[in-house]
Design an enzyme around this catalytic site. Structure first.
Site, PDB file in Angstrom:
ATOM      1  N   HIS A 184      43.079  20.896  52.238  1.00 39.45           N
ATOM      2  CA  HIS A 184      44.291  21.166  51.452  1.00 39.45           C
ATOM      3  C   HIS A 184      45.226  22.006  52.326  1.00 39.45           C
ATOM      4  O   HIS A 184      44.766  22.755  53.182  1.00 39.45           O
ATOM      5  CB  HIS A 184      43.850  21.965  50.217  1.00 39.45           C
ATOM      6  CG  HIS A 184      44.914  22.212  49.197  1.00 39.45           C
ATOM      7  ND1 HIS A 184      45.860  23.196  49.319  1.00 39.45           N
ATOM      8  CD2 HIS A 184      45.159  21.624  47.996  1.00 39.45           C
ATOM      9  CE1 HIS A 184      46.645  23.209  48.248  1.00 39.45           C
ATOM     10  NE2 HIS A 184      46.244  22.258  47.439  1.00 39.45           N
ATOM     11  N   ASP A 194      36.389  26.687  51.499  1.00 42.39           N
ATOM     12  CA  ASP A 194      37.370  26.587  50.417  1.00 42.39           C
ATOM     13  C   ASP A 194      36.633  25.994  49.211  1.00 42.39           C
ATOM     14  O   ASP A 194      36.306  24.801  49.196  1.00 42.39           O
ATOM     15  CB  ASP A 194      38.510  25.684  50.891  1.00 42.39           C
ATOM     16  CG  ASP A 194      39.462  25.291  49.770  1.00 42.39           C
ATOM     17  OD1 ASP A 194      39.165  25.573  48.594  1.00 42.39           O
ATOM     18  OD2 ASP A 194      40.497  24.679  50.076  1.00 42.39           O
ATOM     19  N   GLN A 252      37.703  23.417  44.597  1.00 41.26           N
ATOM     20  CA  GLN A 252      37.302  22.257  43.783  1.00 41.26           C
ATOM     21  C   GLN A 252      35.802  22.236  43.505  1.00 41.26           C
ATOM     22  O   GLN A 252      35.338  21.439  42.701  1.00 41.26           O
ATOM     23  CB  GLN A 252      37.710  20.949  44.480  1.00 41.26           C
ATOM     24  CG  GLN A 252      39.205  20.765  44.644  1.00 41.26           C
ATOM     25  CD  GLN A 252      39.939  20.614  43.310  1.00 41.26           C
ATOM     26  OE1 GLN A 252      39.341  20.296  42.279  1.00 41.26           O
ATOM     27  NE2 GLN A 252      41.234  20.859  43.330  1.00 41.26           N
ATOM     28  N   LYS A 258      41.220  26.668  38.320  1.00 44.87           N
ATOM     29  CA  LYS A 258      40.553  25.362  38.470  1.00 44.87           C
ATOM     30  C   LYS A 258      39.223  25.351  37.724  1.00 44.87           C
ATOM     31  O   LYS A 258      38.592  24.306  37.603  1.00 44.87           O
ATOM     32  CB  LYS A 258      40.252  25.079  39.941  1.00 44.87           C
ATOM     33  CG  LYS A 258      41.412  25.260  40.880  1.00 44.87           C
ATOM     34  CD  LYS A 258      42.079  23.967  41.200  1.00 44.87           C
ATOM     35  CE  LYS A 258      43.071  24.137  42.329  1.00 44.87           C
ATOM     36  NZ  LYS A 258      44.157  23.190  42.269  1.00 44.87           N
ATOM     37  N   CYS A 301      49.013  17.912  48.283  1.00 50.43           N
ATOM     38  CA  CYS A 301      48.950  19.024  49.263  1.00 50.43           C
ATOM     39  C   CYS A 301      47.924  18.743  50.341  1.00 50.43           C
ATOM     40  O   CYS A 301      47.172  19.644  50.748  1.00 50.43           O
ATOM     41  CB  CYS A 301      48.651  20.357  48.579  1.00 50.43           C
ATOM     42  SG  CYS A 301      49.907  20.864  47.432  1.00 50.43           S
TER      43      CYS A 301
HETATM   44  N1  PLP Z   1      41.957  24.104  48.159  1.00 48.39           N
HETATM   45  C1  PLP Z   1      41.781  23.004  47.428  1.00 48.39           C
HETATM   46  C2  PLP Z   1      40.713  22.036  47.818  1.00 48.39           C
HETATM   47  C3  PLP Z   1      42.587  22.777  46.317  1.00 48.39           C
HETATM   48  O1  PLP Z   1      42.419  21.679  45.579  1.00 48.39           O
HETATM   49  C4  PLP Z   1      43.590  23.728  45.985  1.00 48.39           C
HETATM   50  C5  PLP Z   1      44.498  23.473  44.856  1.00 48.39           C
HETATM   51  O2  PLP Z   1      44.750  22.372  44.478  1.00 48.39           O
HETATM   52  C6  PLP Z   1      43.716  24.865  46.776  1.00 48.39           C
HETATM   53  C7  PLP Z   1      42.872  25.024  47.848  1.00 48.39           C
HETATM   54  C8  PLP Z   1      44.730  25.909  46.485  1.00 48.39           C
HETATM   55  O3  PLP Z   1      44.408  26.568  45.317  1.00 48.39           O
HETATM   56  P1  PLP Z   1      45.433  27.576  44.652  1.00 48.39           P
HETATM   57  O4  PLP Z   1      46.735  26.856  44.559  1.00 48.39           O
HETATM   58  O5  PLP Z   1      44.827  27.885  43.340  1.00 48.39           O
HETATM   59  O6  PLP Z   1      45.523  28.769  45.551  1.00 48.39           O
END
Ligand code: PLP
Length: 421
Positions: free
Chosen positions: A138, A215, A218, A241, A379
Site C-alpha cells: 500500500h 503492515d 488488513q 479496519k 492506494c
Molecule cells: N496498509 C494497508 C495494507 C492498507 O490496506 C491500508 C489502508 O487501506 C493502509 C496500510 C493504511 O491504513 P490507514 O489509512 O488506516 O493508515
C-alpha cells in the site's frame, strides 16, 4: 502454530456454529436501506463497520469518564488514564506482545510506518543502505520509505510477485543482503488478499541482520496475531479496519528497539523535564505519544479488540473462508470477469475487472443497487502497474459478510453487464 504465525486453539467442546445473521445485528448500520434496497456492504477493507459495543464504549467514555490522561490528579483524569492504559494492555494481548510498553498508540498504520521511518530509519538507514519492500505494498508502506531514502541516500528495492499475487520468496531472499537495513512488507494485501509468509520473511531478514516491519492493516481483522511467533520487529495496525474507530491505531515494536529510538514528534507527555537548555525525553511508549492522545479512540480500539477476541477465531476464519470460496467460484464463472489475486493463502478481498467495462462504472451501477464496493487503484499504484491495470473493482469481506451479500453482488454484476451489452 499455523503458517500465518498465529496459534489457533483446538475446537472447543460445545462449539457453536458461526451465526452471521445474529452477528449482523451487532452492527446497526447494516440494517439500513440504500436507494430503497438493503445495504450490501462489501468495502470492509477500506473501513469496517462498527459494532454497537464499540459505539457504546466510546459514548460511555464521553458520558462518564472524559478527562485528559496522564496529567490530572482528580478522579476523572485517573479514571480516563486507567481506561486508556487498559486499552493499551488489550492491544498488547491481542498481538501477544510481551509488554504493554511495546504498544504505541498512533493515528493508524500510515502514522506507524512514518514513525518507524523517521525514528528508527533515520538512525539506522544511511547512504548505500537498502530498504526492501514488495510489489504489493500500500502507498503508506512505500512513500515513507521513499522519503527516508531521499533523505538518507539509501536505496529502495522491491521483491516481485507472481501472477497469482504470491510473493516470490526466492527473489526476496536474493534481494536481502548485508546492505538491507529494513524489510517492510504487508501481512495481507489490500488488493489481492494474499497472506504473506511473515515468519519466513523474518527468518530471511534476520539472518542478514535486517529488521522487519509488518503492515498489519488488513491482517488484524482476519487473522489471529502473535507478533512473538511471527518474530517481527515492528507491527502496524489501524483501528478502523478492525471494527474500531478511525484516528487510532497501534505500532508494536520490541522494547529494546523502542528504548533506543529517538522521539517522533515533540510536545507534552513525551518529556520527563523541559528547560530551554535541555529536554529529557520520557520512556516508551510515552516518548512517541506527544500531545493529548486520541483517548476515546483508544477506548474504542480496546472495545474492538474485545469484540474480535470474543468471536471464536476458528469459527470466524471458517466463515470468512467459506464466503470467500463461494464468492471466488461464482465470480470466476462470470463470463468476461478476471479475478486479480488468486494466491493459495488469501483472505476475503476480491479484486476483479470486467471486459470492456470501467471499474468506476461497475461501482456506480452497483451503488444504485445498494451495494458498496471500492473501485480505483486502492492506494497500490505500483501493484496496478504490475498487472497492467489502472484500476480494479474490489469487493471485500468482514465478519458480517454472508453468501447473500455475494448473491446480491452477482445479481448487481449481471445488471452491469446488461447495461453494457
Ligand atoms: N496498509 C494497508 C495494507 C492498507 O490496506 C491500508 C489502508 O487501506 C493502509 C496500510 C493504511 O491504513 P490507514 O489509512 O488506516 O493508515
Amino acid at each position: 502454530m499455523n503458517r500465518r504465525g498465529g496459534s489457533l486453539p483446538p475446537l472447543a467442546e460445545g462449539f457453536v456454529p458461526y451465526q452471521v445473521e445474529r452477528l449482523r445485528q451487532a452492527f446497526p448500520i447494516l440494517a439500513q436501506r440504500i436507494y430503497g434496497k438493503p445495504l450490501v456492504y462489501l468495502d470492509s477493507a477500506a473501513t469496517s463497520q462498527k459494532p454497537q459495543a464499540v459505539i457504546e464504549a466510546m459514548s460511555r467514555f464521553f458520558l462518564e469518564e472524559n478527562a485528559n490522561v496522564h496529567r490530572g490528579v482528580h478522579y476523572l483524569s485517573l479514571r480516563a488514564t486507567e481506561a486508556y492504559e487498559q486499552a493499551r494492555a488489550k492491544v498488547q494481548r491481542f498481538l501477544n506482545a510481551a509488554h504493554p510498553e511495546e504498544i504505541v498508540f498512533v493515528r493508524g498504520t500510515t502514522e506507524a510506518v512514518n514513525l518507524v521511518a523517521q525514528t528508527y530509519g533515520k538512525v539506522h538507514v544511511h547512504a548505500g543502505d537498502e530498504v526492501l519492500l514488495s510489489t504489493m505494498e500500500h502507498h503508506s508502506n512505500i512513500v515513507p520509505w521513499q522519503m527516508l531514502c531521499e533523505q538518507s541516500g539509501a536505496r529502495l528495492r522491491v521483491a516481485p510477485i507472481d501472477d497469482s499475487g504470491e510473493l516470490l520468496l526466492d527473489e526476496l531472499e536474493r534481494l536481502i543482503g548485508p546492505r538491507t537495513k529494513l524489510v517492510a512488507v504487508t501481512h495481507v494485501s489490500n488488493v489481492l488478499g494474499t497472506v504473506n509468509p511473515i515468519q519466513r520473511i523474518v527468518e530471511l531478514a534476520h539472518a542478514q541482520g535486517a529488521r522487519v516491519l509488518v503492515d498489519g492493516a488488513q491482517a488484524a481483522p482476519h487473522l489471529k496475531l502473535d507478533v512473538r511467533a511471527l518474530g517481527c520487529d515492528f507491527y502496524a495496525l489501524s483501528g478502523h479496519k478492525m471494527y474500531g474507530p478511525t484516528g487510532i491505531g497501534a505500532l508494536y515494536a520490541r522494547r529494546e528497539l523502542l528504548e533506543a529510538m529517538p522521539p517522533y514528534q515533540g510536545g507534552g507527555d513525551m518529556i520527563l523535564s523541559v528547560s530551554f537548555e535541555k529536554t529529557l525525553y520520557n520512556k516508551p511508549p510515552y516518548r512517541f505519544e506527544a500531545g493529548t492522545p486520541n483517548m476515546v479512540g483508544a477506548i474504542g480500539l480496546g472495545a474492538a479488540v474485545d469484540f474480535l477476541t470474543g468471536l471464536d477465531p476458528i469459527a470466524l476464519a471458517a466463515h470468512e473462508q467459506a464466503v470467500l470460496t463461494y464468492a471466488q467460484r461464482a465470480l470466476a464463472a462470470l463470463p468476461g470477469l478476471r479475478l486479480i489475486g488468486t494466491a493459495r493463502d488469501k483472505i476475503g478481498v476480491l479484486s476483479f475487472v470486467l471486459d470492456g467495462i470501467h471499474p468506476h462504472d461497475i461501482g456506480t451501477i452497483l451503488d444504485r443497487e445498494g451495494i458498496a464496493i471500492r473501485t480505483g487503484h486502492h492506494c497500490a499504484q505500483p501493484l496496478m502497474q504490475r498487472y497492467g491495470l489502472a484500476a480494479t473493482a474490489r469487493a471485500s469481506l468482514g465478519c458480517y459478510s454472508s453468501e447473500q451479500d455475494i448473491d446480491a453482488l452477482l445479481a448487481g454484476l449481471a445488471k452491469v453487464q446488461e447495461v453494457f451489452r
